[in-house]
Design an enzyme around this catalytic site. Sequence first.
Site, PDB file in Angstrom:
ATOM      1  N   ALA A  95       0.807  -1.225   0.000  1.00 34.73           N
ATOM      2  CA  ALA A  95       0.000   0.000   0.000  1.00 34.73           C
ATOM      3  C   ALA A  95       0.843   1.279   0.000  1.00 34.73           C
ATOM      4  O   ALA A  95       0.735   2.102  -0.915  1.00 34.73           O
ATOM      5  CB  ALA A  95      -0.946  -0.012   1.191  1.00 34.73           C
ATOM      6  N   ARG A 124       2.464  10.429 -10.960  1.00 30.97           N
ATOM      7  CA  ARG A 124       1.458  11.377 -11.451  1.00 30.97           C
ATOM      8  C   ARG A 124       2.016  12.794 -11.487  1.00 30.97           C
ATOM      9  O   ARG A 124       1.696  13.580 -12.368  1.00 30.97           O
ATOM     10  CB  ARG A 124       0.195  11.337 -10.570  1.00 30.97           C
ATOM     11  CG  ARG A 124      -0.830  10.302 -11.017  1.00 30.97           C
ATOM     12  CD  ARG A 124      -2.162  10.481 -10.294  1.00 30.97           C
ATOM     13  NE  ARG A 124      -2.091  10.068  -8.898  1.00 30.97           N
ATOM     14  CZ  ARG A 124      -2.281   8.820  -8.479  1.00 30.97           C
ATOM     15  NH1 ARG A 124      -2.552   7.859  -9.345  1.00 30.97           N
ATOM     16  NH2 ARG A 124      -2.201   8.517  -7.207  1.00 30.97           N
ATOM     17  N   SER A 163       0.433  -4.217  -3.926  1.00 35.71           N
ATOM     18  CA  SER A 163      -0.803  -3.458  -3.698  1.00 35.71           C
ATOM     19  C   SER A 163      -2.008  -4.344  -3.430  1.00 35.71           C
ATOM     20  O   SER A 163      -3.039  -4.234  -4.079  1.00 35.71           O
ATOM     21  CB  SER A 163      -1.117  -2.582  -4.930  1.00 35.71           C
ATOM     22  OG  SER A 163      -0.009  -1.812  -5.269  1.00 35.71           O
ATOM     23  N   CYS A 174      -5.946  -6.793   4.742  1.00 34.94           N
ATOM     24  CA  CYS A 174      -7.132  -6.769   5.604  1.00 34.94           C
ATOM     25  C   CYS A 174      -8.237  -7.644   5.032  1.00 34.94           C
ATOM     26  O   CYS A 174      -9.169  -8.029   5.741  1.00 34.94           O
ATOM     27  CB  CYS A 174      -7.686  -5.364   5.749  1.00 34.94           C
ATOM     28  SG  CYS A 174      -6.551  -4.067   5.279  1.00 34.94           S
ATOM     29  N   ARG A 185       2.940   1.865 -15.876  1.00 31.87           N
ATOM     30  CA  ARG A 185       2.994   3.282 -15.545  1.00 31.87           C
ATOM     31  C   ARG A 185       4.429   3.755 -15.333  1.00 31.87           C
ATOM     32  O   ARG A 185       4.688   4.668 -14.543  1.00 31.87           O
ATOM     33  CB  ARG A 185       2.172   3.544 -14.277  1.00 31.87           C
ATOM     34  CG  ARG A 185       0.687   3.390 -14.556  1.00 31.87           C
ATOM     35  CD  ARG A 185      -0.076   3.133 -13.278  1.00 31.87           C
ATOM     36  NE  ARG A 185      -1.413   2.663 -13.618  1.00 31.87           N
ATOM     37  CZ  ARG A 185      -2.520   3.352 -13.425  1.00 31.87           C
ATOM     38  NH1 ARG A 185      -2.478   4.514 -12.832  1.00 31.87           N
ATOM     39  NH2 ARG A 185      -3.677   2.853 -13.773  1.00 31.87           N
ATOM     40  N   ASP A 193       3.029   0.269   7.845  1.00 32.32           N
ATOM     41  CA  ASP A 193       3.158  -0.533   9.060  1.00 32.32           C
ATOM     42  C   ASP A 193       4.551  -0.498   9.677  1.00 32.32           C
ATOM     43  O   ASP A 193       4.730  -1.007  10.779  1.00 32.32           O
ATOM     44  CB  ASP A 193       2.791  -1.991   8.763  1.00 32.32           C
ATOM     45  CG  ASP A 193       1.324  -2.169   8.428  1.00 32.32           C
ATOM     46  OD1 ASP A 193       0.583  -1.172   8.430  1.00 32.32           O
ATOM     47  OD2 ASP A 193       0.917  -3.320   8.163  1.00 32.32           O
ATOM     48  N   ASN A 207      -2.193   3.702   3.198  1.00 27.50           N
ATOM     49  CA  ASN A 207      -2.546   4.367   1.948  1.00 27.50           C
ATOM     50  C   ASN A 207      -2.392   5.877   2.055  1.00 27.50           C
ATOM     51  O   ASN A 207      -1.913   6.526   1.122  1.00 27.50           O
ATOM     52  CB  ASN A 207      -3.979   4.008   1.549  1.00 27.50           C
ATOM     53  CG  ASN A 207      -4.034   2.711   0.759  1.00 27.50           C
ATOM     54  OD1 ASN A 207      -3.732   2.695  -0.420  1.00 27.50           O
ATOM     55  ND2 ASN A 207      -4.387   1.621   1.417  1.00 27.50           N
ATOM     56  N   TRP A 261     -32.566  10.212  19.577  1.00 27.78           N
ATOM     57  CA  TRP A 261     -31.257  10.514  20.169  1.00 27.78           C
ATOM     58  C   TRP A 261     -30.310   9.426  19.702  1.00 27.78           C
ATOM     59  O   TRP A 261     -30.401   8.283  20.154  1.00 27.78           O
ATOM     60  CB  TRP A 261     -31.321  10.503  21.698  1.00 27.78           C
ATOM     61  CG  TRP A 261     -32.058  11.654  22.306  1.00 27.78           C
ATOM     62  CD1 TRP A 261     -33.352  11.652  22.736  1.00 27.78           C
ATOM     63  CD2 TRP A 261     -31.550  12.966  22.579  1.00 27.78           C
ATOM     64  NE1 TRP A 261     -33.682  12.878  23.242  1.00 27.78           N
ATOM     65  CE2 TRP A 261     -32.595  13.717  23.170  1.00 27.78           C
ATOM     66  CE3 TRP A 261     -30.311  13.583  22.374  1.00 27.78           C
ATOM     67  CZ2 TRP A 261     -32.437  15.052  23.552  1.00 27.78           C
ATOM     68  CZ3 TRP A 261     -30.157  14.911  22.760  1.00 27.78           C
ATOM     69  CH2 TRP A 261     -31.214  15.632  23.339  1.00 27.78           C
ATOM     70  N   ARG A 289     -24.469  12.877  26.388  1.00 32.02           N
ATOM     71  CA  ARG A 289     -25.276  13.497  27.458  1.00 32.02           C
ATOM     72  C   ARG A 289     -24.898  12.945  28.808  1.00 32.02           C
ATOM     73  O   ARG A 289     -24.731  13.673  29.790  1.00 32.02           O
ATOM     74  CB  ARG A 289     -26.761  13.256  27.208  1.00 32.02           C
ATOM     75  CG  ARG A 289     -27.371  14.203  26.203  1.00 32.02           C
ATOM     76  CD  ARG A 289     -28.762  13.778  25.832  1.00 32.02           C
ATOM     77  NE  ARG A 289     -29.671  13.774  26.962  1.00 32.02           N
ATOM     78  CZ  ARG A 289     -30.917  13.286  26.909  1.00 32.02           C
ATOM     79  NH1 ARG A 289     -31.373  12.758  25.772  1.00 32.02           N
ATOM     80  NH2 ARG A 289     -31.686  13.330  27.963  1.00 32.02           N
TER      81      ARG A 289
END
Lengths: 457, 457
Positions: free
Chosen positions: A11, A22, A41, A45, A72, A287, A309, A438, A446
Amino acid sequence: MERLVVIGGDATGMSAASQARRLKGPEDLEIVAFERSHFTSYSACGIPYWVGGDVDDRDALIARTPEEHRARAIDLRTRTEVTELDLAGQRVRSRDLESGAESWTAYDKLVIATGARPVRPRLPGIDAPGVHGVQNLEDGQTLLDTLAAARGRRAVVVGAGYIGVEMAEALLKHGFEVTVVNRGEQPMATLDPDMGRLVHEAMDGLGITTVNDAEVTKILTAPDGRVRAVATEEAEYPADVVVLGMGVEPETKLARAAGLPLGVYGGLLTDLAMRVRGYGNVWAGGDCVEVLDLVSGRERHVPLGTHANKHGQVIGAGVGGGYATFPGVVGTAVSKVCDLEIARTGLRERDALDVGLRFVTVTVESTSRAGYYPQAAPMTVKMLAELRTGRLLGVQIVGREGAAKRVDIAAVALTAGMTVERMTALDLGYAPPFSPVWDPVLVAARKATAAVRKAEG
Amino acid sequence: MERLVVIGGDATGMSAASQARRLKGPEDLEIVAFERSHFTSYSACGIPYWVGGDVDDRDALIARTPEEHRARAIDLRTRTEVTELDLAGQRVRSRDLESGAESWTAYDKLVIATGARPVRPRLPGIDAPGVHGVQNLEDGQTLLDTLAAARGRRAVVVGAGYIGVEMAEALLKHGFEVTVVNRGEQPMATLDPDMGRLVHEAMDGLGITTVNDAEVTKILTAPDGRVRAVATEEAEYPADVVVLGMGVEPETKLARAAGLPLGVYGGLLTDLAMRVRGYGNVWAGGDCVEVLDLVSGRERHVPLGTHANKHGQVIGAGVGGGYATFPGVVGTAVSKVCDLEIARTGLRERDALDVGLRFVTVTVESTSRAGYYPQAAPMTVKMLAELRTGRLLGVQIVGREGAAKRVDIAAVALTAGMTVERMTALDLGYAPPFSPVWDPVLVAARKATAAVRKAEG
């Protein structure tokens, strides 16, 4: 032409590389990325849900393949491990895991995204066939193979954190009798024990046996070498398969050897732009770093894809000549076991005590929808607020459908440093299918407001 | 001994009375409450779900009955209408709707909680049998009786706001062919038209016909006097039943006659403690007041049970000698039509223009869960951010399960005056069953941040 070297193709590393690409084309910036495995990538999880069968296909967990990255203009070298950082020489040494060939690569800018490694105590038998970690895609496939071939239907999960409870659910879905062996007082040590107890009770209700306060001492094996049981000081738990979910720690061996600054949890320390402290051209994220906890003011290790990320984006912007920062975390996490939802943000009681905060706690029972609306599901909300100031310190939620993501309300309130009294007037979405008039978080606010006043009086 | 008089026995009035009673016993404070209907403290927001059959029992909508209030030493007089306020004389005149008897009641403190009345234009035929409002429990029962006895299965809903779309769903569940006649450009004028169009398309998909830009000119009746069609300038829409959902306006006839300060929407104006401006012993709250919109700085009329209940708490505290305030709203609302969820908070484009704000807008498509997770549902998020400052101005969401309550993230961020750039780093709950690794709200915040920068550059 500058060269960016990225260590770690998951990630953080690949987000950083993509974002940098980019901002700067191949004519301005060469990007070389090293990844030990075959994969890039992917959503670690998601592994429990793939193993559990909610997600059919391993490849669904892969956000972007090595080929897509290469298309890319990122020189991505999979199955290649970085073995040494030479900071003075601005170069890294890497080894091709197929051929064994080693080489040095010079960099102008470096991103360290080496992730985390599972905690794996040196217990007798821990390497026996049938004992599985679930850290990466290879682990997931190996575990699925074991489950398909298992001789019996008894599974033991060691650890009752996120991975532990998620894997308990996955194993249940495979028809296993599941025992979770937990060293803590209750499952989900990221919650206070009174809230963890609710998780324990719900797991009981699902048919998952949880053994608390139990330290695993060894893994017992059959004559053929395969796992047959997990032993604690008190008992033995028969097991045809064992899953380790004992958490992870920052993978910072390279960084440590190179003398980079590490925190008390062993993670790299960075500045707000995710540059390693004291280094202008070395970034780190994901991580393998520690992050600032905005509530306690302390560094913590919070290995979560969502932070990884974000770090990647911030690093990519910095490398590409842009500007972005990662201000820190408030400690939000959500999880589920079957239809039980679990969420937390901010400080637990012990966290608050650790940093010298005094506080009140309140716990309320409410429902996810108007009480009269179908499928209104029970929900327990615990809230911590600072004495005197009334500042929100933390929220924990255990409930059914619609419970977990309510923690986001508290996450934003913590970020804003809001008091529980101000929270009582929050303009949250109300309609009978979505909330009681509520909202449970407002009810807790509250009650916490009253508790702060009473404690002062 | 002081006497509190409360006008209106629904959310605000009875919450105020109950809270005041908790703070002051009957030996210190006498409480007299007047209510025109038979009912107290019911959920008007629940009526569409009762009519639609999601809620079986009318009584489930009643949070507290008149008897329960009386058991708490509140002298509650149902079927009694207050007909005059004498502020100088500190007394109110009331009429027993059964006997017609009138009398004056003196007060030391007064709470005005007269609610709202449905907009009901003086159209020919609007009082014909078969034409229904859905403002109170009596209305709901009458409508249910009509639906059971209807000669045909064609229903027309006039108005496409919250009540309109919720009633369209309810009528659909009764097997009616439903046409919604809407004067606006798209349904849900509380959204910008581009987002309202998504609601329109989804309603089409559900088999609900929506006619936009259509002003009802009359209600046509059959020879027996019952409704037979709804006419606009362009067309006639046959109808065996007509439901009016054209919004509500503050019920402030008494207040106006007494010279109390009203805002541009006809609602009472109060201070932060919900006291009528300029009056130390007169409070007002709920659907009969205007509230401060914290984003625009203007007063608005926002008739919602959630505000009414908060007002009641604040008023009760004030009356009882405590301290609480209602700082204002950010304009959050959630709703649904079948499984389509609709949410908004903050300013629409036209609201922002109205108060002189310049802004960027972005719209993103995402999903409620990780894309690979089962039941990941599409979601569209529109975000407005102020030029230059990047301050969040508003969010609108249209999607499926899990979409609507995400608006709470933006509601808290608006309350805190957060910028969209700060929002990109929010620590929101992430796990594949609950969110993509970038929550849709974070994706919108990132895109909005880029748009603000671009607009500046």
